[in-house]
Design an enzyme around this catalytic site. Sequence first.
Site, PDB file in Angstrom:
ATOM      1  N   GLU A  60       0.609  -1.204  -0.030  1.00  0.00           N
ATOM      2  CA  GLU A  60      -0.026  -0.132  -0.120  1.00  0.00           C
ATOM      3  C   GLU A  60       0.960   1.406   0.036  1.00  0.00           C
ATOM      4  O   GLU A  60       0.468   2.294  -0.646  1.00  0.00           O
ATOM      5  CB  GLU A  60      -0.995  -0.157   1.123  1.00  0.00           C
ATOM      6  N   TYR A 143      -6.204   6.510   4.843  1.00  0.00           N
ATOM      7  CA  TYR A 143      -6.302   5.563   3.740  1.00  0.00           C
ATOM      8  C   TYR A 143      -5.539   4.320   3.904  1.00  0.00           C
ATOM      9  O   TYR A 143      -6.236   3.003   3.873  1.00  0.00           O
ATOM     10  CB  TYR A 143      -5.808   6.114   2.322  1.00  0.00           C
ATOM     11  N   ASP A 161      -9.028   7.073  -0.844  1.00  0.00           N
ATOM     12  CA  ASP A 161      -7.849   7.658  -1.538  1.00  0.00           C
ATOM     13  C   ASP A 161      -8.401   8.277  -2.878  1.00  0.00           C
ATOM     14  O   ASP A 161      -9.745   8.287  -3.095  1.00  0.00           O
ATOM     15  CB  ASP A 161      -6.598   6.857  -1.808  1.00  0.00           C
TER      16      ASP A 161
END
Length: 401
Positions: A60, A143, A161
Amino acid sequence: MFKIEYTRKELKEKFNIEMWTAEKIRSFQKILMDWYDQQEADHNFPWRESGEPYNIWISEIMLQQTRTDTVIPYYERFTEAFPTIKDLAEASEDQVLKMWEGLGYYSRARNLREAAQQIMIHHEGVFPNDPKEIIQLKGVGPYTAGAISSMAFGLPTPAIDGNLMRVLSRLFEINLDITKAKNRKVFETVALYLIDEERPGDFNQALMDLGRTICTPKNYFPERSPVKEFNASYINDTWHEYPVKKTKNKPKPITYISLMIQNEVGEYLLERRPKTGLLASTWQFPMIQVEEIVTDGTWKPFEPIILETLKKEDKVYVEQFVEDKYNIMVSLNEQTSGVVEHIFSHLKWSVSIFNGEKTESTSNRKIPKNCEWVKPRDFERYTFPTVQKKIWTNFTEITLF
Protein backbone atom coordinates in the site's frame (compact mmCIF):
# COMPACT_ATOMS: atom_id res chain seq x y z
CA MET A 1 -11.51 6.07 14.12
CA PHE A 2 -13.87 5.35 11.22
CA LYS A 3 -17.48 6.17 11.95
CA ILE A 4 -20.56 7.39 10.13
CA GLU A 5 -20.34 11.15 10.56
CA TYR A 6 -23.58 12.00 8.78
CA THR A 7 -27.02 10.47 8.73
CA ARG A 8 -28.72 9.83 5.42
CA LYS A 9 -30.78 12.94 6.02
CA GLU A 10 -27.67 15.05 6.70
CA LEU A 11 -25.96 13.73 3.57
CA LYS A 12 -28.98 14.88 1.56
CA GLU A 13 -29.47 18.24 3.24
CA LYS A 14 -25.82 19.28 3.58
CA PHE A 15 -24.23 17.73 0.48
CA ASN A 16 -27.14 16.75 -1.80
CA ILE A 17 -26.07 13.09 -1.66
CA GLU A 18 -28.97 10.69 -1.97
CA MET A 19 -27.89 7.56 -0.09
CA TRP A 20 -29.37 4.33 -1.40
CA THR A 21 -31.79 2.09 0.41
CA ALA A 22 -30.44 -0.97 2.22
CA GLU A 23 -31.85 -3.20 -0.53
CA LYS A 24 -30.11 -1.20 -3.26
CA ILE A 25 -26.83 -1.29 -1.33
CA ARG A 26 -27.04 -5.10 -1.04
CA SER A 27 -27.70 -5.33 -4.78
CA PHE A 28 -24.72 -3.08 -5.51
CA GLN A 29 -22.49 -5.15 -3.25
CA LYS A 30 -23.46 -8.41 -4.94
CA ILE A 31 -22.93 -7.15 -8.48
CA LEU A 32 -19.62 -5.49 -7.60
CA MET A 33 -18.30 -8.53 -5.73
CA ASP A 34 -19.37 -10.94 -8.48
CA TRP A 35 -17.44 -8.81 -10.95
CA TYR A 36 -14.44 -8.68 -8.62
CA ASP A 37 -14.42 -12.44 -8.17
CA GLN A 38 -14.42 -12.90 -11.93
CA GLN A 39 -11.58 -10.41 -12.33
CA GLU A 40 -9.51 -11.64 -9.40
CA ALA A 41 -8.03 -14.50 -11.40
CA ASP A 42 -6.43 -11.91 -13.68
CA HIS A 43 -5.05 -9.84 -10.79
CA ASN A 44 -3.29 -12.25 -8.45
CA PHE A 45 -1.00 -9.66 -6.96
CA PRO A 46 1.55 -11.14 -4.54
CA TRP A 47 0.39 -9.07 -1.56
CA ARG A 48 -3.18 -10.26 -2.03
CA GLU A 49 -2.03 -13.86 -2.13
CA SER A 50 -0.06 -13.32 1.06
CA GLY A 51 -2.82 -11.69 3.08
CA GLU A 52 -0.25 -10.79 5.74
CA PRO A 53 -0.56 -7.31 7.26
CA TYR A 54 3.16 -6.68 6.77
CA ASN A 55 2.99 -7.44 3.05
CA ILE A 56 -0.22 -5.47 2.56
CA TRP A 57 1.34 -2.52 4.39
CA ILE A 58 4.46 -2.55 2.18
CA SER A 59 2.38 -2.81 -1.00
CA GLU A 60 0.00 0.00 0.00
CA ILE A 61 2.86 2.40 0.71
CA MET A 62 4.46 1.51 -2.63
CA LEU A 63 1.18 1.85 -4.52
CA GLN A 64 0.73 5.46 -3.50
CA GLN A 65 1.09 7.38 -6.79
CA THR A 66 2.66 4.38 -8.55
CA ARG A 67 1.00 1.98 -11.01
CA THR A 68 0.36 -1.58 -9.84
CA ASP A 69 2.35 -3.21 -12.65
CA THR A 70 5.30 -0.97 -11.85
CA VAL A 71 5.17 -1.80 -8.15
CA ILE A 72 5.28 -5.62 -8.42
CA PRO A 73 9.05 -6.04 -9.08
CA TYR A 74 9.89 -3.42 -6.43
CA TYR A 75 7.60 -5.15 -3.94
CA GLU A 76 9.17 -8.54 -4.63
CA ARG A 77 12.70 -7.18 -4.32
CA PHE A 78 11.89 -5.30 -1.11
CA THR A 79 10.13 -8.18 0.65
CA GLU A 80 12.86 -10.59 -0.40
CA ALA A 81 15.45 -8.30 1.19
CA PHE A 82 13.28 -7.66 4.27
CA PRO A 83 10.88 -10.62 4.63
CA THR A 84 9.77 -9.69 8.17
CA ILE A 85 9.13 -6.65 10.31
CA LYS A 86 12.23 -7.53 12.33
CA ASP A 87 14.40 -7.61 9.19
CA LEU A 88 13.15 -4.19 8.14
CA ALA A 89 13.57 -2.70 11.61
CA GLU A 90 17.16 -3.91 11.87
CA ALA A 91 18.21 -2.82 8.37
CA SER A 92 20.27 0.32 7.90
CA GLU A 93 18.71 3.36 6.30
CA ASP A 94 21.05 2.97 3.32
CA GLN A 95 19.95 -0.64 2.79
CA VAL A 96 16.28 0.34 2.84
CA LEU A 97 16.79 3.30 0.50
CA LYS A 98 18.71 1.10 -1.93
CA MET A 99 15.85 -1.42 -2.08
CA TRP A 100 13.45 1.49 -2.63
CA GLU A 101 15.61 3.04 -5.35
CA GLY A 102 13.59 4.12 -8.39
CA LEU A 103 10.20 4.44 -6.65
CA GLY A 104 10.76 8.03 -5.58
CA TYR A 105 9.30 9.68 -2.48
CA TYR A 106 12.17 8.35 -0.38
CA SER A 107 10.66 9.63 2.85
CA ARG A 108 8.19 6.76 2.54
CA ALA A 109 11.01 4.22 2.71
CA ARG A 110 12.47 5.89 5.78
CA ASN A 111 9.02 5.97 7.38
CA LEU A 112 8.59 2.23 6.73
CA ARG A 113 11.82 1.50 8.59
CA GLU A 114 10.86 3.76 11.50
CA ALA A 115 7.39 2.20 11.68
CA ALA A 116 8.93 -1.29 11.75
CA GLN A 117 11.04 -0.17 14.69
CA GLN A 118 7.89 1.17 16.39
CA ILE A 119 6.23 -2.23 15.96
CA MET A 120 9.26 -4.01 17.44
CA ILE A 121 9.35 -1.68 20.45
CA HIS A 122 5.66 -1.11 21.19
CA HIS A 123 3.98 -4.24 19.77
CA GLU A 124 6.60 -6.94 20.38
CA GLY A 125 7.17 -7.29 16.65
CA VAL A 126 3.54 -8.13 15.86
CA PHE A 127 1.65 -5.87 13.46
CA PRO A 128 -1.18 -4.17 15.42
CA ASN A 129 -4.74 -5.09 14.48
CA ASP A 130 -6.46 -2.02 15.90
CA PRO A 131 -6.99 0.82 13.35
CA LYS A 132 -6.29 3.36 16.11
CA GLU A 133 -2.87 1.78 16.67
CA ILE A 134 -2.16 1.23 12.98
CA ILE A 135 -2.63 4.92 12.20
CA GLN A 136 -0.05 5.78 14.87
CA LEU A 137 2.67 4.11 12.80
CA LYS A 138 5.06 6.46 11.06
CA GLY A 139 3.88 7.31 7.55
CA VAL A 140 0.45 5.68 7.91
CA GLY A 141 -2.59 7.84 7.21
CA PRO A 142 -6.34 7.13 7.19
CA TYR A 143 -6.27 5.49 3.75
CA THR A 144 -3.45 3.06 4.54
CA ALA A 145 -4.88 2.29 7.97
CA GLY A 146 -8.25 1.54 6.39
CA ALA A 147 -6.74 -0.64 3.68
CA ILE A 148 -4.68 -2.72 6.13
CA SER A 149 -7.53 -3.02 8.65
CA SER A 150 -9.97 -4.28 6.03
CA MET A 151 -7.65 -6.45 3.93
CA ALA A 152 -5.56 -8.02 6.67
CA PHE A 153 -7.97 -8.10 9.60
CA GLY A 154 -11.42 -8.13 7.98
CA LEU A 155 -12.59 -4.93 9.67
CA PRO A 156 -15.29 -2.83 7.93
CA THR A 157 -13.05 0.19 7.43
CA PRO A 158 -13.06 2.26 4.22
CA ALA A 159 -9.85 2.93 2.30
CA ILE A 160 -10.44 6.37 0.83
CA ASP A 161 -7.87 7.76 -1.57
CA GLY A 162 -8.15 9.77 -4.77
CA ASN A 163 -9.02 6.62 -6.69
CA LEU A 164 -12.02 5.76 -4.52
CA MET A 165 -13.15 9.38 -4.24
CA ARG A 166 -13.30 9.48 -8.03
CA VAL A 167 -15.46 6.32 -8.10
CA LEU A 168 -17.80 7.56 -5.36
CA SER A 169 -18.02 11.04 -6.90
CA ARG A 170 -19.34 9.55 -10.12
CA LEU A 171 -21.66 7.04 -8.45
CA PHE A 172 -23.43 9.73 -6.39
CA GLU A 173 -22.63 12.94 -8.32
CA ILE A 174 -20.82 14.33 -5.30
CA ASN A 175 -20.06 18.02 -5.82
CA LEU A 176 -17.21 18.24 -3.33
CA ASP A 177 -13.61 19.06 -4.16
CA ILE A 178 -11.66 15.84 -3.59
CA THR A 179 -8.43 17.78 -3.00
CA LYS A 180 -9.77 19.37 0.20
CA ALA A 181 -9.05 17.41 3.37
CA LYS A 182 -12.27 18.54 5.05
CA ASN A 183 -14.31 16.60 2.48
CA ARG A 184 -12.68 13.23 3.25
CA LYS A 185 -15.13 12.52 6.09
CA VAL A 186 -18.04 12.81 3.67
CA PHE A 187 -16.51 10.23 1.35
CA GLU A 188 -15.65 7.98 4.32
CA THR A 189 -19.27 8.16 5.45
CA VAL A 190 -20.57 7.22 2.00
CA ALA A 191 -18.11 4.30 1.86
CA LEU A 192 -19.16 3.11 5.33
CA TYR A 193 -22.79 2.92 4.19
CA LEU A 194 -21.75 0.87 1.15
CA ILE A 195 -19.08 -1.45 2.54
CA ASP A 196 -19.70 -5.19 2.54
CA GLU A 197 -19.15 -6.11 6.20
CA GLU A 198 -18.67 -9.79 5.34
CA ARG A 199 -15.85 -9.07 2.86
CA PRO A 200 -14.63 -5.54 3.62
CA GLY A 201 -11.11 -6.06 2.29
CA ASP A 202 -12.34 -7.52 -0.99
CA PHE A 203 -14.95 -4.77 -1.25
CA ASN A 204 -12.31 -2.05 -0.94
CA GLN A 205 -10.12 -3.82 -3.47
CA ALA A 206 -13.07 -4.20 -5.84
CA LEU A 207 -13.66 -0.44 -5.76
CA MET A 208 -9.91 0.10 -6.28
CA ASP A 209 -9.92 -2.26 -9.26
CA LEU A 210 -12.97 -0.51 -10.66
CA GLY A 211 -11.18 2.83 -10.43
CA ARG A 212 -7.95 1.41 -11.82
CA THR A 213 -9.42 -0.42 -14.82
CA ILE A 214 -12.74 1.21 -15.77
CA CYS A 215 -13.54 4.34 -13.76
CA THR A 216 -10.21 5.90 -14.68
CA PRO A 217 -9.33 9.62 -14.71
CA LYS A 218 -9.02 9.53 -18.51
CA ASN A 219 -10.30 7.18 -21.24
CA TYR A 220 -13.33 6.47 -19.07
CA PHE A 221 -16.10 4.37 -20.61
CA PRO A 222 -18.88 4.19 -17.99
CA GLU A 223 -21.03 2.00 -20.20
CA ARG A 224 -18.52 -0.83 -19.58
CA SER A 225 -18.87 -0.65 -15.82
CA PRO A 226 -20.49 -3.63 -14.06
CA VAL A 227 -22.30 -1.18 -11.76
CA LYS A 228 -23.38 1.34 -14.41
CA GLU A 229 -27.05 1.00 -13.38
CA PHE A 230 -26.08 2.50 -9.99
CA ASN A 231 -23.96 5.26 -11.49
CA ALA A 232 -25.89 8.54 -11.29
CA SER A 233 -23.34 10.40 -13.41
CA TYR A 234 -23.70 7.77 -16.16
CA ILE A 235 -27.49 7.78 -16.01
CA ASN A 236 -27.58 11.60 -16.11
CA ASP A 237 -24.68 11.91 -18.58
CA THR A 238 -22.70 14.10 -16.18
CA TRP A 239 -19.75 11.74 -15.61
CA HIS A 240 -17.35 14.17 -17.30
CA GLU A 241 -18.01 16.67 -14.47
CA TYR A 242 -16.67 14.34 -11.76
CA PRO A 243 -14.69 14.24 -9.65
CA VAL A 244 -14.69 17.91 -8.70
CA LYS A 245 -11.05 18.87 -8.40
CA LYS A 246 -9.34 22.21 -8.26
CA THR A 247 -6.83 22.85 -11.04
CA LYS A 248 -3.33 21.86 -10.05
CA ASN A 249 -0.60 24.43 -10.37
CA LYS A 250 1.93 23.67 -13.05
CA PRO A 251 5.25 22.36 -11.71
CA LYS A 252 7.65 25.20 -10.96
CA PRO A 253 10.56 25.20 -13.47
CA ILE A 254 14.07 25.14 -12.00
CA THR A 255 17.30 24.86 -13.96
CA TYR A 256 20.47 23.21 -12.69
CA ILE A 257 24.02 22.47 -13.71
CA SER A 258 25.11 18.92 -12.90
CA LEU A 259 28.88 18.47 -12.56
CA MET A 260 30.54 15.21 -13.55
CA ILE A 261 33.90 15.73 -11.85
CA GLN A 262 36.48 12.99 -12.28
CA ASN A 263 39.77 12.60 -10.44
CA GLU A 264 43.08 11.20 -11.63
CA VAL A 265 42.11 7.57 -10.88
CA GLY A 266 38.76 7.68 -12.69
CA GLU A 267 36.50 8.23 -9.69
CA TYR A 268 33.57 10.63 -9.77
CA LEU A 269 32.63 13.05 -7.02
CA LEU A 270 29.32 12.13 -5.37
CA GLU A 271 27.44 14.19 -2.82
CA ARG A 272 24.81 12.99 -0.35
CA ARG A 273 21.73 15.18 -0.08
CA PRO A 274 20.53 16.42 3.33
CA LYS A 275 18.56 14.11 5.62
CA THR A 276 15.39 16.15 5.15
CA GLY A 277 13.67 17.63 2.13
CA LEU A 278 13.35 16.50 -1.47
CA LEU A 279 15.21 13.24 -2.25
CA ALA A 280 16.60 13.21 1.28
CA SER A 281 19.70 11.08 1.97
CA THR A 282 20.09 9.98 -1.65
CA TRP A 283 23.28 10.52 -3.66
CA GLN A 284 23.82 12.88 -6.55
CA PHE A 285 26.47 14.36 -8.76
CA PRO A 286 27.20 17.90 -7.52
CA MET A 287 24.52 20.33 -8.69
CA ILE A 288 24.23 24.09 -8.83
CA GLN A 289 20.89 25.83 -9.19
CA VAL A 290 21.37 28.16 -12.14
CA GLU A 291 18.96 30.80 -10.83
CA GLU A 292 21.16 31.30 -7.77
CA ILE A 293 24.52 31.64 -9.52
CA VAL A 294 26.27 35.00 -9.12
CA THR A 295 28.41 36.25 -11.98
CA ASP A 296 30.57 39.31 -12.73
CA GLY A 297 30.63 40.25 -9.05
CA THR A 298 26.94 41.24 -9.19
CA TRP A 299 23.75 39.63 -7.90
CA LYS A 300 22.40 39.08 -11.39
CA PRO A 301 21.72 35.38 -11.99
CA PHE A 302 21.81 33.45 -15.22
CA GLU A 303 18.67 33.59 -17.27
CA PRO A 304 16.51 30.58 -16.26
CA ILE A 305 17.12 28.70 -19.50
CA ILE A 306 18.80 25.46 -20.41
CA LEU A 307 22.53 26.05 -20.72
CA GLU A 308 24.37 24.47 -23.64
CA THR A 309 27.64 26.30 -23.10
CA LEU A 310 29.30 28.15 -20.23
CA LYS A 311 30.48 31.65 -21.01
CA LYS A 312 34.00 32.40 -19.82
CA GLU A 313 32.90 34.38 -16.76
CA ASP A 314 30.32 31.75 -15.85
CA LYS A 315 32.88 28.96 -16.19
CA VAL A 316 35.19 30.84 -13.85
CA TYR A 317 32.38 31.28 -11.36
CA VAL A 318 31.38 27.60 -11.39
CA GLU A 319 34.98 26.46 -10.98
CA GLN A 320 35.36 28.85 -8.04
CA PHE A 321 32.09 27.56 -6.57
CA VAL A 322 33.45 24.00 -6.71
CA GLU A 323 36.70 25.07 -5.10
CA ASP A 324 34.91 26.86 -2.27
CA LYS A 325 32.31 24.15 -1.57
CA TYR A 326 34.20 20.92 -2.27
CA ASN A 327 37.84 21.96 -1.60
CA ILE A 328 39.05 20.88 -5.02
CA MET A 329 40.17 22.72 -8.11
CA VAL A 330 38.68 21.64 -11.42
CA SER A 331 38.89 22.35 -15.09
CA LEU A 332 35.44 22.24 -16.68
CA ASN A 333 34.47 21.63 -20.27
CA GLU A 334 32.62 24.68 -21.59
CA GLN A 335 30.31 22.56 -23.73
CA THR A 336 27.45 20.63 -22.15
CA SER A 337 27.57 16.83 -22.22
CA GLY A 338 23.80 16.61 -22.36
CA VAL A 339 20.52 17.92 -20.98
CA VAL A 340 18.00 16.07 -18.80
CA GLU A 341 14.47 17.00 -17.77
CA HIS A 342 12.66 15.49 -14.79
CA ILE A 343 9.22 16.33 -13.42
CA PHE A 344 8.26 15.98 -9.78
CA SER A 345 4.71 16.65 -8.59
CA HIS A 346 5.51 20.31 -7.92
CA LEU A 347 8.82 20.93 -9.68
CA LYS A 348 10.23 20.60 -13.19
CA TRP A 349 14.01 20.27 -13.30
CA SER A 350 16.02 21.07 -16.40
CA VAL A 351 19.59 19.90 -15.88
CA SER A 352 22.57 20.77 -18.07
CA ILE A 353 25.46 18.34 -17.63
CA PHE A 354 29.05 19.57 -17.64
CA ASN A 355 32.05 17.34 -17.13
CA GLY A 356 35.42 18.31 -15.74
CA GLU A 357 38.61 17.01 -14.18
CA LYS A 358 40.03 17.57 -10.73
CA THR A 359 43.38 19.35 -11.05
CA GLU A 360 44.34 19.49 -7.37
CA SER A 361 42.99 19.82 -3.85
CA THR A 362 43.01 23.16 -2.07
CA SER A 363 45.51 23.53 0.77
CA ASN A 364 45.38 19.78 1.47
CA ARG A 365 41.80 20.16 2.71
CA LYS A 366 39.53 17.14 2.39
CA ILE A 367 36.27 17.05 0.50
CA PRO A 368 33.16 17.56 2.69
CA LYS A 369 32.00 14.67 4.89
CA ASN A 370 28.87 14.19 2.79
CA CYS A 371 30.95 13.61 -0.36
CA GLU A 372 32.90 10.63 -1.69
CA TRP A 373 35.04 9.74 -4.67
CA VAL A 374 33.47 6.65 -6.27
CA LYS A 375 34.31 4.48 -9.27
CA PRO A 376 31.38 3.87 -11.67
CA ARG A 377 31.52 0.13 -11.00
CA ASP A 378 30.68 0.86 -7.35
CA PHE A 379 27.68 3.10 -8.06
CA GLU A 380 25.34 0.17 -7.42
CA ARG A 381 26.13 0.43 -3.70
CA TYR A 382 24.69 3.97 -3.59
CA THR A 383 21.06 5.06 -3.74
CA PHE A 384 20.49 7.32 -6.74
CA PRO A 385 17.11 8.94 -7.40
CA THR A 386 15.72 8.56 -10.90
CA VAL A 387 16.84 12.01 -12.03
CA GLN A 388 20.47 11.18 -11.19
CA LYS A 389 20.20 7.88 -13.08
CA LYS A 390 18.93 9.88 -16.06
CA ILE A 391 21.92 12.22 -15.75
CA TRP A 392 24.41 9.34 -15.69
CA THR A 393 22.73 7.54 -18.61
CA ASN A 394 22.66 10.74 -20.65
CA PHE A 395 26.29 11.48 -19.83
CA THR A 396 27.52 8.01 -20.80
CA GLU A 397 25.44 7.58 -23.95
CA ILE A 398 27.29 7.61 -27.24
CA THR A 399 25.25 9.59 -29.76
CA LEU A 400 25.93 9.03 -33.45
CA PHE A 401 25.14 11.82 -35.90
